[in-house]
Scaffold this active site. Structure first.
Site, PDB file in Angstrom:
ATOM      1  N   LYS A  31       0.833  -1.210   0.000  1.00  0.00           N
ATOM      2  CA  LYS A  31       0.000   0.000   0.000  1.00  0.00           C
ATOM      3  C   LYS A  31       0.864   1.254   0.000  1.00  0.00           C
ATOM      4  O   LYS A  31       1.670   1.479   0.902  1.00  0.00           O
ATOM      5  CB  LYS A  31      -0.945   0.003   1.204  1.00  0.00           C
ATOM      6  CG  LYS A  31      -1.947   1.162   1.163  1.00  0.00           C
ATOM      7  CD  LYS A  31      -3.093   0.947   2.139  1.00  0.00           C
ATOM      8  CE  LYS A  31      -2.821   1.461   3.522  1.00  0.00           C
ATOM      9  NZ  LYS A  31      -2.765   2.923   3.617  1.00  0.00           N
ATOM     10  N   ASP A  60      -3.356   4.237  -2.092  1.00  0.00           N
ATOM     11  CA  ASP A  60      -4.320   4.698  -1.076  1.00  0.00           C
ATOM     12  C   ASP A  60      -4.363   6.221  -1.058  1.00  0.00           C
ATOM     13  O   ASP A  60      -3.732   6.861  -0.225  1.00  0.00           O
ATOM     14  CB  ASP A  60      -3.909   4.136   0.291  1.00  0.00           C
ATOM     15  CG  ASP A  60      -4.972   4.383   1.346  1.00  0.00           C
ATOM     16  OD1 ASP A  60      -6.108   4.745   0.987  1.00  0.00           O
ATOM     17  OD2 ASP A  60      -4.661   4.207   2.540  1.00  0.00           O
ATOM     18  N   LYS A  62      -7.421   7.862  -1.243  1.00  0.00           N
ATOM     19  CA  LYS A  62      -8.734   8.240  -0.684  1.00  0.00           C
ATOM     20  C   LYS A  62      -9.310   9.462  -1.401  1.00  0.00           C
ATOM     21  O   LYS A  62      -9.535  10.521  -0.814  1.00  0.00           O
ATOM     22  CB  LYS A  62      -8.618   8.496   0.827  1.00  0.00           C
ATOM     23  CG  LYS A  62      -8.204   7.262   1.621  1.00  0.00           C
ATOM     24  CD  LYS A  62      -8.323   7.477   3.107  1.00  0.00           C
ATOM     25  CE  LYS A  62      -7.975   6.250   3.911  1.00  0.00           C
ATOM     26  NZ  LYS A  62      -6.539   5.927   3.957  1.00  0.00           N
ATOM     27  N   ASP A  65     -13.774  14.296  -4.387  1.00  0.00           N
ATOM     28  CA  ASP A  65     -13.871  15.589  -5.071  1.00  0.00           C
ATOM     29  C   ASP A  65     -15.144  15.549  -5.922  1.00  0.00           C
ATOM     30  O   ASP A  65     -15.929  14.603  -5.807  1.00  0.00           O
ATOM     31  CB  ASP A  65     -12.610  15.811  -5.936  1.00  0.00           C
ATOM     32  CG  ASP A  65     -12.281  17.297  -6.110  1.00  0.00           C
ATOM     33  OD1 ASP A  65     -13.205  18.076  -6.426  1.00  0.00           O
ATOM     34  OD2 ASP A  65     -11.109  17.654  -5.935  1.00  0.00           O
ATOM     35  N   THR A 115     -10.896   4.294  10.593  1.00  0.00           N
ATOM     36  CA  THR A 115     -10.802   3.552  11.860  1.00  0.00           C
ATOM     37  C   THR A 115     -10.342   4.437  13.016  1.00  0.00           C
ATOM     38  O   THR A 115     -10.439   4.043  14.172  1.00  0.00           O
ATOM     39  CB  THR A 115      -9.843   2.351  11.723  1.00  0.00           C
ATOM     40  OG1 THR A 115      -8.696   2.777  11.002  1.00  0.00           O
ATOM     41  CG2 THR A 115     -10.493   1.203  11.000  1.00  0.00           C
ATOM     42  N   ARG A 206       2.167  -0.124  11.022  1.00  0.00           N
ATOM     43  CA  ARG A 206       3.120  -0.004  12.123  1.00  0.00           C
ATOM     44  C   ARG A 206       3.507  -1.298  12.841  1.00  0.00           C
ATOM     45  O   ARG A 206       4.664  -1.432  13.221  1.00  0.00           O
ATOM     46  CB  ARG A 206       2.627   1.068  13.112  1.00  0.00           C
ATOM     47  CG  ARG A 206       2.754   2.459  12.519  1.00  0.00           C
ATOM     48  CD  ARG A 206       1.958   3.481  13.271  1.00  0.00           C
ATOM     49  NE  ARG A 206       0.522   3.321  13.040  1.00  0.00           N
ATOM     50  CZ  ARG A 206      -0.407   4.107  13.562  1.00  0.00           C
ATOM     51  NH1 ARG A 206      -0.051   5.089  14.369  1.00  0.00           N
ATOM     52  NH2 ARG A 206      -1.682   3.916  13.298  1.00  0.00           N
TER      53      ARG A 206
HETATM   54  O1  C5P Z   1       0.005   1.565  10.975  1.00  0.00           O
HETATM   55  P1  C5P Z   1      -1.380   0.982  10.828  1.00  0.00           P
HETATM   56  O2  C5P Z   1      -1.382  -0.539  10.847  1.00  0.00           O
HETATM   57  O3  C5P Z   1      -2.368   1.611  11.771  1.00  0.00           O
HETATM   58  O4  C5P Z   1      -1.797   1.399   9.339  1.00  0.00           O
HETATM   59  C1  C5P Z   1      -3.091   1.302   8.875  1.00  0.00           C
HETATM   60  C2  C5P Z   1      -3.140   1.803   7.474  1.00  0.00           C
HETATM   61  O5  C5P Z   1      -4.485   1.701   7.018  1.00  0.00           O
HETATM   62  C3  C5P Z   1      -2.750   3.270   7.309  1.00  0.00           C
HETATM   63  O6  C5P Z   1      -2.029   3.373   6.093  1.00  0.00           O
HETATM   64  C4  C5P Z   1      -4.071   4.014   7.232  1.00  0.00           C
HETATM   65  O7  C5P Z   1      -3.997   5.143   6.387  1.00  0.00           O
HETATM   66  C5  C5P Z   1      -4.971   2.965   6.590  1.00  0.00           C
HETATM   67  N1  C5P Z   1      -6.395   3.108   6.866  1.00  0.00           N
HETATM   68  C6  C5P Z   1      -6.946   3.132   8.126  1.00  0.00           C
HETATM   69  N2  C5P Z   1      -8.300   3.255   8.293  1.00  0.00           N
HETATM   70  C7  C5P Z   1      -9.099   3.325   7.245  1.00  0.00           C
HETATM   71  C8  C5P Z   1      -8.575   3.298   5.967  1.00  0.00           C
HETATM   72  C9  C5P Z   1      -7.200   3.179   5.802  1.00  0.00           C
HETATM   73  O8  C5P Z   1      -6.230   3.043   9.099  1.00  0.00           O
HETATM   74  N3  C5P Z   1     -10.422   3.357   7.416  1.00  0.00           N
END
Ligand code: C5P
Length: 227
Positions: A31, A60, A62, A65, A115, A206
């Site tokens: 991603k 990604d 998102k 517009d 989230t 992460r």
């Molecule tokens: O580091 P972590 O595991 O929290 O990363 C989650 C990834 O998922 C990030 O790149 C974040 O932008 C993405 N994301 C999210 N919630 C969403 C859509 C995408 O955390 N609803």
């Protein structure tokens, strides 16, 4: 489909290069978000594809517009050959339809509620809908408009598949190997929980990027996923 593991490359380019090279051949989706795409653009898409040994690319951005502008953006992303692309379903059904008209082979994933958002956010935007109703409304618009999948929390997957049928790709971020580590994600789940509830793609950033041994964490999650 067998669930997929998606590694969120939310870190600096050198670290990304080293990691993706070390993961060459692993069955992963990569991603690419703002952190890489804004400074490095399409060349980073090509590079990740190449050094991962033809791994799948999830762009990604998102998008959100007016329909015509999003249509143009989706066309360009599709021309880059990315496998997945996100857009915000809050942009409305006309926007989603415009996007799906030009998606080509790129799978469109609709983002409903991030989230990191909880009920305080719903209050902030002034809706009387509960979280589930709100997410369901956006999810329906996404699928009616032609999205192939939905980005949703592990806590919504079961409900959405029950309400909408199973014929969409449920992409689930907010995955944590241990339940007590939350950082800014408010609705987390372990890989096992997310899969049990019907996730088709786990998005992990992460917990892998910050691990002392990232490859081991990838292997651990892939094993849980049956690879
Ligand atoms: O580091 P972590 O595991 O929290 O990363 C989650 C990834 O998922 C990030 O790149 C974040 O932008 C993405 N994301 C999210 N919630 C969403 C859509 C995408 O955390 N609803």
């Amino acid at each position: 489909m067998q669930p997929k593991l998606c590694l969120a490359l939310d870190t600096g380019l050198q670290k990304v290069r080293d990691l993706v090279r070390a993961l060459k051949g692993y069955p992963l989706v990569y991603k690419i978000g703002y952190r890489l795409f804004l400074p490095f653009g399409p060349s980073v898409v090509d590079e990740i594809k190449e050094i991962s040994g033809n791994g799948e690319i999830f762009l990604d951005l998102k998008l959100h517009d007016i329909p015509n502008t999003v249509r143009n953006g989706v066309k360009e992303a599709s021309n880059l050959g990315v496998n997945y692309l996100t857009l915000h379903t809050l942009g409305g059904i006309e926007m989603v339809k415009a996007a799906s008209e030009v998606k080509g082979d790129t799978k469109l994933l609709g983002v409903t509620l991030l989230t990191s958002h909880g009920s305080d956010y719903l209050e902030f935007i002034g809706t009387n809908l509960g979280k589930e109703e709100f997410v369901l409304r956006l999810a329906k618009a996404a699928l009616e408009g032609g999205c192939d999948g939905l980005v949703c929390s592990a806590h919504e997957v079961e409900f959405l598949k029950r309400e909408l049928g199973k014929d969409f790709i449920a992409v689930v971020p907010g995955i944590r190997l241990k339940k007590n580590i939350n950082d800014d994600q408010k609705r987390v789940a372990t890989p096992e929980e997310a899969l049990d509830r019907g996730a088709d793609m786990l998005v992990v950033g992460r917990p892998i990027l910050n691990a002392e041994k990232p490859i081991k964490v990838v292997e651990e999650i892939l094993k849980i996923m049956g690879y």
